[in-house]
Design an enzyme around this catalytic site. Structure first.
Site, PDB file in Angstrom:
ATOM      1  N   ASP A 108       0.818  -1.224   0.000  1.00 37.57           N
ATOM      2  CA  ASP A 108       0.000   0.000   0.000  1.00 37.57           C
ATOM      3  C   ASP A 108       0.849   1.271   0.000  1.00 37.57           C
ATOM      4  OD1 ASP A 108       1.027   0.033   2.534  1.00 37.57           O
ATOM      5  OD2 ASP A 108      -0.911   0.009   3.575  1.00 37.57           O
TER       6      ASP A 108
ATOM      7  N   ASP B 296      22.549  36.117  -2.482  1.00 38.33           N
ATOM      8  CA  ASP B 296      21.716  37.072  -1.750  1.00 38.33           C
ATOM      9  C   ASP B 296      22.395  37.351  -0.414  1.00 38.33           C
ATOM     10  OD1 ASP B 296      20.915  35.047   0.148  1.00 38.33           O
ATOM     11  OD2 ASP B 296      19.432  34.372  -1.325  1.00 38.33           O
TER      12      ASP B 296
ATOM     13  N   LYS C 254      18.804  39.714  -4.598  1.00 40.32           N
ATOM     14  CA  LYS C 254      17.976  38.730  -5.303  1.00 40.32           C
ATOM     15  C   LYS C 254      16.499  39.066  -5.152  1.00 40.32           C
ATOM     16  CE  LYS C 254      17.062  34.298  -3.778  1.00 40.32           C
ATOM     17  NZ  LYS C 254      17.467  32.937  -3.420  1.00 40.32           N
TER      18      LYS C 254
ATOM     19  N   ARG D 196      12.797  37.072  -5.927  1.00 43.72           N
ATOM     20  CA  ARG D 196      12.088  35.895  -6.440  1.00 43.72           C
ATOM     21  C   ARG D 196      10.599  36.214  -6.525  1.00 43.72           C
ATOM     22  NH1 ARG D 196      13.240  30.275  -6.340  1.00 43.72           N
ATOM     23  NH2 ARG D 196      14.884  30.521  -4.797  1.00 43.72           N
TER      24      ARG D 196
ATOM     25  N   ASP E 218      26.085  29.183  -1.830  1.00 49.59           N
ATOM     26  CA  ASP E 218      24.741  29.263  -1.250  1.00 49.59           C
ATOM     27  C   ASP E 218      24.567  28.087  -0.302  1.00 49.59           C
ATOM     28  OD1 ASP E 218      22.261  30.332  -0.774  1.00 49.59           O
ATOM     29  OD2 ASP E 218      21.584  30.222  -2.848  1.00 49.59           O
TER      30      ASP E 218
HETATM   31  C1  R5P Z   1      17.350  31.252  -0.425  1.00 48.05           C
HETATM   32  O1  R5P Z   1      17.300  32.103   0.436  1.00 48.05           O
HETATM   33  C2  R5P Z   1      18.356  30.164  -0.402  1.00 48.05           C
HETATM   34  O2  R5P Z   1      19.547  30.577   0.196  1.00 48.05           O
HETATM   35  C3  R5P Z   1      18.623  29.628  -1.767  1.00 48.05           C
HETATM   36  O3  R5P Z   1      19.147  30.661  -2.551  1.00 48.05           O
HETATM   37  C4  R5P Z   1      17.412  29.117  -2.424  1.00 48.05           C
HETATM   38  O4  R5P Z   1      16.645  28.350  -1.552  1.00 48.05           O
HETATM   39  C5  R5P Z   1      17.774  28.310  -3.644  1.00 48.05           C
HETATM   40  O5  R5P Z   1      16.610  27.887  -4.265  1.00 48.05           O
HETATM   41  P1  R5P Z   1      16.559  27.643  -5.823  1.00 48.05           P
HETATM   42  O6  R5P Z   1      17.688  26.745  -6.194  1.00 48.05           O
HETATM   43  O7  R5P Z   1      15.227  27.005  -6.029  1.00 48.05           O
HETATM   44  O8  R5P Z   1      16.639  28.968  -6.484  1.00 48.05           O
END
Ligand code: R5P
Length: 284
Positions: free
Chosen positions: A33, A160, A184, A186, A211
């Site tokens: 399942d 960022d 940055k 988004r 990052d």
């Molecule tokens: C955001 O604040 C994080 O530090 C990363 O930059 C982010 O989560 C990366 O996500 P993605 O690869 O989807 O752009």
């Protein structure tokens, strides 16, 4: 004993070697399942260190099962190492009726452990969601290891402002270079990312974009593309958590990245360096 979740088997083995602790061999099964069944038939000892990246919903369930299984097998003390904590980006309720998912997960994990070790959680504040002692380790320094020793006027760039700290950590571990960051934006509807360059001169310089996580790759690929447009030398991508979901690797290649360096907090093809030494220190 070190007890691996199915997605952290290489890291757990490396940690067992670093610490000299035995490595358990759990089984990971699934019922018809779809329900998960993780078990630890060879658990032997008083202390269990469960090591499990929670990079999928199944991994969360498996982690809870492994915690319970070692208690059933007689463990008196359980440490839970979460090399990558999924849901850490849902650290608050962003809209009417939305949960604080990171808190819900942390509370569940807390019921089966005496302490938790987290590696570079996306939001440090998620540590407060646990009901047991938490140690947060910064493993970003290991990312310097696989970098070429002869980078030209290296610049360690955060995509960022929030990632400046780990860019500095990698620069310090590398032993040379400057740091800087992009602005940055988004779009919450589409997920599209735009980055605004800083004033830093990048022409003919080698740039390491640092990052905490590469998830969809939008942030990293936009940064890499901007740097290549501005005439940077080699452009490398370094991240603690190489989630690299869906077509992230292809996006990065398309943007002209020269190399992707990730750690084994999430195991995959770009996990070229281990955080095991850092975790071993935390467990000592
Ligand atoms: C955001 O604040 C994080 O530090 C990363 O930059 C982010 O989560 C990366 O996500 P993605 O690869 O989807 O752009």
């Amino acid at each position: 004993m070190i007890v691996p979740g199915s997605s952290s088997q290489l890291l757990a083995a490396a940690l067992a070697e670093e610490t000299g602790r035995p490595l358990a061999t759990p089984t990971y099964d699934r019922f018809p399942d779809g329900e998960t069944l993780a078990a630890v038939p060879d658990f032997d000892g008083e202390e269990a260190v469960v090591v499990a990246a929670t990079d999928s919903d199944e991994a969360w369930v498996e982690l809870l099962q492994l915690q319970d299984a070692v208690r059933e097998a007689g463990a008196e003390r359980v440490t839970t190492v979460v090399p990558y904590m999924g849901y850490a980006r849902q650290d608050q309720s962003f809209g009417d009726g939305e949960p604080v998912s990171a808190r819900a997960m942390a509370r569940a994990v807390s019921t089966g452990t005496d302490r938790v070790v987290l590696v570079n959680p996306h939001e440090p504040g998620v540590a407060d969601f646990y009901d047991v002692p938490v140690e947060t380790v910064d493993a970003a320094g290991v990312l310097a290891g696989p970098l070429p020793a002869d980078l030209t006027e290296p610049l360690f760039l955060a995509p960022d402002e929030g990632a400046v700290g780990i860019a500095e950590t990698v620069r310090d571990a590398y032993g040379a270079g400057e740091t800087d960051y992009f602005e940055k934006h988004r779009d919450r509807e589409t997920g599209a990312v735009a980055v605004s360059p800083s004033d830093a001169a990048v022409s003919a310089r080698d740039v390491v974009v640092v990052d905490d996580i590469v998830a969809t790759g939008s942030t990293m690929s936009e940064s890499v593309a901007v740097l290549n447009d501005r005439g940077a030398g080699a452009v490398l991508a370094a991240c603690v958590h190489p989630m690299l979901a869906a077509n992230a690797v292809t996006k990065l290649r398309g943007a002209g990245v020269d190399r992707i360096v990730g750690s084994d907090t999430i195991e995959g093809g770009c996990s070229v360096v281990s955080v095991a030494p850092v975790l071993a220190d935390a467990l000592a």
